[in-house]
Design a protein around this motif. Structure first.
Motif, mmCIF file in Angstrom:
data_model
loop_
_atom_site.group_PDB
_atom_site.id
_atom_site.type_symbol
_atom_site.label_atom_id
_atom_site.label_comp_id
_atom_site.label_asym_id
_atom_site.label_seq_id
_atom_site.Cartn_x
_atom_site.Cartn_y
_atom_site.Cartn_z
ATOM 1 N N LEU A 22 -5.998 3.250 -5.357
ATOM 2 C CA LEU A 22 -6.270 4.279 -6.148
ATOM 3 C C LEU A 22 -5.558 4.228 -7.682
ATOM 4 O O LEU A 22 -4.303 4.218 -7.485
ATOM 5 N N PRO A 23 -6.204 4.132 -8.603
ATOM 6 C CA PRO A 23 -5.410 4.190 -10.125
ATOM 7 C C PRO A 23 -4.397 5.547 -10.153
ATOM 8 O O PRO A 23 -4.677 6.635 -9.925
ATOM 9 N N GLY A 24 -3.117 4.887 -10.534
ATOM 10 C CA GLY A 24 -2.321 6.185 -10.601
ATOM 11 C C GLY A 24 -1.561 6.733 -9.390
ATOM 12 O O GLY A 24 -0.487 7.489 -9.448
ATOM 13 N N ILE A 25 -1.958 6.245 -8.286
ATOM 14 C CA ILE A 25 -1.353 6.746 -6.946
ATOM 15 C C ILE A 25 -0.599 5.582 -6.464
ATOM 16 O O ILE A 25 -1.103 4.465 -5.961
ATOM 17 N N HIS A 26 0.763 5.895 -6.069
ATOM 18 C CA HIS A 26 1.623 4.584 -5.664
ATOM 19 C C HIS A 26 2.284 5.136 -4.466
ATOM 20 O O HIS A 26 2.414 6.141 -4.183
ATOM 21 N N GLU A 27 2.741 4.133 -3.647
ATOM 22 C CA GLU A 27 3.157 4.304 -2.291
ATOM 23 C C GLU A 27 4.579 5.218 -2.197
ATOM 24 O O GLU A 27 4.772 5.880 -1.549
ATOM 25 N N PHE A 28 5.384 4.918 -3.609
ATOM 26 C CA PHE A 28 6.349 5.748 -3.751
ATOM 27 C C PHE A 28 6.429 6.041 -5.238
ATOM 28 O O PHE A 28 6.544 5.289 -6.108
ATOM 29 N N LYS B 90 16.462 4.738 -2.489
ATOM 30 C CA LYS B 90 15.726 5.770 -1.831
ATOM 31 C C LYS B 90 14.224 5.549 -1.427
ATOM 32 O O LYS B 90 13.739 5.955 -0.563
ATOM 33 N N GLN B 91 13.701 4.694 -2.220
ATOM 34 C CA GLN B 91 12.308 3.994 -1.870
ATOM 35 C C GLN B 91 12.629 3.562 -0.312
ATOM 36 O O GLN B 91 11.606 3.682 0.450
ATOM 37 N N GLN B 92 13.554 2.870 -0.100
ATOM 38 C CA GLN B 92 13.596 2.083 1.428
ATOM 39 C C GLN B 92 13.736 2.990 2.317
ATOM 40 O O GLN B 92 13.395 2.854 3.412
ATOM 41 N N TRP B 93 14.609 4.124 1.988
ATOM 42 C CA TRP B 93 15.179 5.156 2.775
ATOM 43 C C TRP B 93 13.677 5.959 3.510
ATOM 44 O O TRP B 93 13.498 6.248 4.421
ATOM 45 N N PHE B 94 12.856 6.189 2.501
ATOM 46 C CA PHE B 94 11.657 6.961 2.704
ATOM 47 C C PHE B 94 10.715 6.102 3.363
ATOM 48 O O PHE B 94 10.150 6.645 4.273
#
Length: 355
Positions: free
Chosen positions: A38-44, A91-95
């Motif tokens: 989805l445009p504008g929606i990112h995994e983190f 933090k991306q990896q931690w999440f």
């Protein structure tokens, strides 16, 4: 008597310009259990918010922490953004690891979408000097509170059984809780004060509210109107609004309130509504106080219903059509053509970060 005098001065706006402004600094991290096309929606994603204004941003696609205000770009050194980028990637990896742990703990299907969020920061009051008001460190899972920090006891609070294991693990490391408390009450306030100083021209501006009173037909009761008070275009966001009848404020339990909401120009708006009888002749007005005003704004309702006349016209038209149709049916010249109705449904993902 002295207390009454202070209250009266406040109500009539005399003290408003000297009231302290509240400011906040929050960081919000949002992780999805799987990527979405989805445009504008990112995994983190991660963002910093100063007084609800975005000051920095990071997402899993661009992988770089970037300034969102001109004064942040001008005032902060290059190494601030380099270190910030490294921190966000960590933090991306931690999440990513912990959202998988939570899904397993909750026995959730990995094919479904799940959301882990973290919000932390502080609020202060500026009365010539900065006074700490409160701090927040809150984790949520799928929109529900999962774990929060209680600064007064320096302990984590687990509102759901699935969070008990994490609470115990973190409370067993006192230095972690001491750091969390210190960050909220000291380090966060220091950063907030620094950012306020850098962006003071933008942050400390005051915009006066435009206030409107209007009424429409009630959607729940055809014999009533919904009278609405709207204040919009104000900054900062702290505002007081009353819906009054003959100059007396109506009690809160009679009103529906939107709360304070952001506009798209860094100002705010607020609505309060009440159901009244359609033929009621009482004097209603909207009474608004704000730090940008030296005296309250009072907007009187003109007694008119915005969509009532339209409804009457529609009723006349419908009645006329019915008469014509009945006449045509009697003469057997009506041919009914049935066409299917198609309804389009669109879904959007809203990741709510505010607690």
């Amino acid at each position: 008597m002295a207390n009454f005098t202070v209250w009266a001065l406040f109500m009539f706006g005399v003290l408003l310009p000297t009231l302290g402004d509240k400011h906040s600094l929050y960081y919000i991290y949002t992780a999805l259990s799987k990527p979405l096309s989805l445009p504008g929606i990112h995994e983190f994603t991660a963002m910093g918010l100063l007084d609800d204004r975005e000051i920095d941003y990071f997402n899993s696609q661009n992988q770089t922490k970037v300034p969102m205000q001109d004064w942040m770009k001008e005032k902060m050194q290059a190494d601030y953004w380099v270190k910030g980028t490294d921190s966000r990637r960590s933090k991306q990896q931690w999440f990513k690891v912990n959202v998988d742990i939570l899904m397993e703990r909750m026995r959730h299907n990995k094919s479904d979408l799940h959301v882990l969020q973290w919000r932390h920061g502080c609020e202060v009051e500026d009365t010539g000097g900065v006074k700490f008001l409160k701090g927040m460190d809150l984790y949520s899972y799928d929109g529900e509170d999962f774990l929060s920090f209680d600064s007064s006891r320096s302990q984590w609070v687990a509102p759901v059984p699935a969070a008990e294991a994490t609470k115990k693990k973190w409370d067993d490391v006192p230095i972690l809780n001491q750091y969390t408390k210190g960050y909220l009450e000291k380090e966060c306030v220091d950063w907030l004060t620094r950012f306020m100083d850098f962006g003071k021209e933008s942050l400390r501006k005051h915009s006066k509210p435009d206030v409107y009173a209007f009424a429409k037909k009630s959607v729940s009761d055809s014999s009533k109107l919904t009278l609405t008070c709207l204040a919009t275009g104000f900054y900062p966001k702290d505002v007081m609004m009353s819906v009054r009848k003959y100059g007396t404020s109506l009690p809160a339990n009679m009103l529906m309130s939107s709360g304070v909401r952001p506009n798209d120009d860094d100002t705010y708006q607020m609505r309060k509504s009440v159901e009244i009888l359609e033929n009621e002749q009482a004097d209603y007005d909207c009474y608004v106080t704000h730090s940008s005003l030296r005296e309250p704004v009072i907007s009187k309702w003109d007694g008119k219903c915005n969509d009532c006349s339209e409804e009457k016209v529609q009723s006349v038209v419908i009645a006329g059509v019915v008469v014509i149709l009945v006449t045509l049916v009697l003469f057997g010249v009506v041919v009914l053509k049935h066409r299917p109705t198609f309804c389009e449904f669109s879904t959007s993902l809203f990741c709510s970060c505010c607690s």
